[in-house]
Design a protein around this motif. Structure first.
Motif, short mmCIF file in Angstrom:
data_model
loop_
_atom_site.label_atom_id
_atom_site.label_comp_id
_atom_site.label_asym_id
_atom_site.label_seq_id
_atom_site.Cartn_x
_atom_site.Cartn_y
_atom_site.Cartn_z
N ASP A 57 46.55 29.03 42.47
CA ASP A 57 47.13 29.96 42.42
C ASP A 57 48.65 30.29 43.33
O ASP A 57 48.21 30.60 44.66
CB ASP A 57 45.82 30.67 43.11
CG ASP A 57 45.70 31.92 43.07
OD1 ASP A 57 47.00 32.91 43.47
OD2 ASP A 57 45.02 32.83 43.24
N ASP A 60 47.72 32.83 46.46
CA ASP A 60 47.00 32.11 47.63
C ASP A 60 47.20 31.40 48.46
O ASP A 60 48.12 30.62 47.99
CB ASP A 60 45.07 31.89 46.81
CG ASP A 60 44.86 31.49 48.29
OD1 ASP A 60 44.45 29.95 48.50
OD2 ASP A 60 43.92 32.23 48.63
N ASP A 104 43.16 47.92 41.36
CA ASP A 104 43.66 46.38 41.28
C ASP A 104 44.41 45.87 40.39
O ASP A 104 44.96 44.73 40.85
CB ASP A 104 42.01 45.91 41.03
CG ASP A 104 41.12 46.51 41.91
OD1 ASP A 104 41.67 46.73 43.12
OD2 ASP A 104 39.48 46.49 42.00
N ALA A 105 44.21 46.67 39.63
CA ALA A 105 45.69 45.79 38.19
C ALA A 105 46.99 46.41 38.83
O ALA A 105 47.56 45.05 38.55
CB ALA A 105 45.99 47.06 37.22
N ARG A 107 48.11 46.10 41.97
CA ARG A 107 47.91 45.70 43.48
C ARG A 107 47.90 43.98 42.93
O ARG A 107 48.62 43.11 43.85
CB ARG A 107 46.46 45.52 44.16
CG ARG A 107 45.94 44.66 45.21
CD ARG A 107 44.90 44.90 46.20
NE ARG A 107 44.96 46.02 47.23
CZ ARG A 107 44.48 47.11 46.49
NH1 ARG A 107 43.53 46.68 45.05
NH2 ARG A 107 44.08 47.98 47.27
N ARG A 108 47.03 43.49 41.72
CA ARG A 108 47.15 41.44 41.14
C ARG A 108 48.26 41.67 40.78
O ARG A 108 49.00 40.61 40.78
CB ARG A 108 46.06 42.05 40.19
CG ARG A 108 45.91 40.71 39.61
CD ARG A 108 44.86 40.24 38.87
NE ARG A 108 44.90 38.95 37.80
CZ ARG A 108 46.20 38.48 36.99
NH1 ARG A 108 46.33 39.45 36.37
NH2 ARG A 108 45.80 37.57 36.64
N THR A 109 49.40 42.83 40.41
CA THR A 109 50.48 42.29 39.45
C THR A 109 51.30 41.98 40.72
O THR A 109 52.34 41.31 40.97
CB THR A 109 50.71 43.94 38.69
OG1 THR A 109 50.03 43.98 37.87
CG2 THR A 109 51.70 43.51 37.82
N GLY A 111 50.48 41.13 43.44
CA GLY A 111 50.42 39.62 44.12
C GLY A 111 50.46 38.63 43.63
O GLY A 111 51.05 37.81 44.01
N VAL A 112 50.53 39.06 42.84
CA VAL A 112 51.25 37.29 41.70
C VAL A 112 52.50 37.13 41.41
O VAL A 112 53.21 36.57 41.56
CB VAL A 112 50.34 36.99 39.90
CG1 VAL A 112 51.40 36.55 39.35
CG2 VAL A 112 49.21 37.63 39.91
#
Length: 253
Positions: A57, A60, A104-105, A107-109, A111-112
């Motif tokens: 991940d 992470d 959240d969407a 933030r995830r984008t 994040g990755v």
């Protein structure tokens, strides 16, 4: 830098741009490690090219650190990192029914695509900085942005922001790592025939391809891999973002 004999890491190497790049590097004689979350595709691709797979991940810190350690134990210090892992949601800032973009969407984008890329860069560079130079350089980092960083379309607020961040950090990281003789270059692809687009009807693919001035077609993942090969080979390419897009400038939709 010569690819033959190098240890290379490709994130998102199970398919698409990363898959084509991993295959090219293996064909040129590199020892390739694929970092990906898709274990089934990742292991199949690694087996096909004679490489190794590590479940990671990228966003992470602990997951990335463990994968780098395992890859180094298996094949030595990597000299090349190609960041292709990413997500591409399509969500408007305000939906048709008046709902706000889910945080959240967004933030995830970020994040990755952005934090994940930086996480991989920092951990890769820290290990490489302790290795002996190969001539005038120690290694190369190639990141993947997008033309959306410049021409983000409707529904691409999160994606464009994440890729804009990748573009924006290219030069400062190249300057940071210059003392360690590590180059950093970013590729900003246009519309490429990745697994996401392969799911569209042929008519839709043809329509997208016709938006490209020349050649009027979708880009091929192998053409992205070709550019990675050229970046690795040319020691004066550093701190730059290269659009690979057939001269397209994206319309709002």
């Amino acid at each position: 830098m010569q690819i033959e004999g190098l240890r290379a890491i490709v994130t998102g190497g199970a398919s698409g741009l990363g898959g084509a790049t991993a295959a090219m590097l293996a064909e040129r004689g590199a020892d390739v490690a694929i970092f990906d979350r898709d274990e089934e595709r990742g292991r199949a691709q690694a087996e096909a090219i004679g490489g190794a797979f590590f479940a990671v991940d990228v966003a992470d810190e602990a997951s990335a650190e463990a994968a780098f350690a395992a890859a180094e134990d298996a094949g030595g210090v990597a000299r090349l990192l190609v960041n292709c892992a990413g997500v591409a949601p399509a969500i408007k800032t305000v939906s048709k029914d008046g709902a706000p973009h889910p945080l959240d969407a967004f933030r995830r984008t970020i994040g990755v695509n952005l934090i994940g890329s930086f996480n991989m860069i920092a951990q890769f560079a820290a290990r490489l900085a302790a290795a002996d130079p190969l001539g005038e350089e120690r290694g190369v980092i190639v990141n993947t942005a997008s033309v959306a960083a410049y021409d983000g379309q409707i529904g691409q607020a999160a994606y464009a922001a994440s890729k804009g961040g990748v573009v924006g950090m290219t030069l400062p990281i190249a300057r940071d790592l210059a003392q360690h003789r590590i180059r950093v270059v970013t590729v900003a692809p246009g519309i490429f025939l990745t697994p996401m687009l392969m799911g569209l009807p042929q008519a839709a693919q043809d329509s997208l391809g016709q938006q490209v001035p020349h050649p009027s077609r979708l880009g091929r993942p192998e053409e992205y891999a070709q550019l990675v090969e050229a970046i690795v080979a040319n020691p004066m390419l550093n701190g730059e973002v290269i659009r690979l897009d057939g001269a397209i400038r994206m319309a709002p939709r």
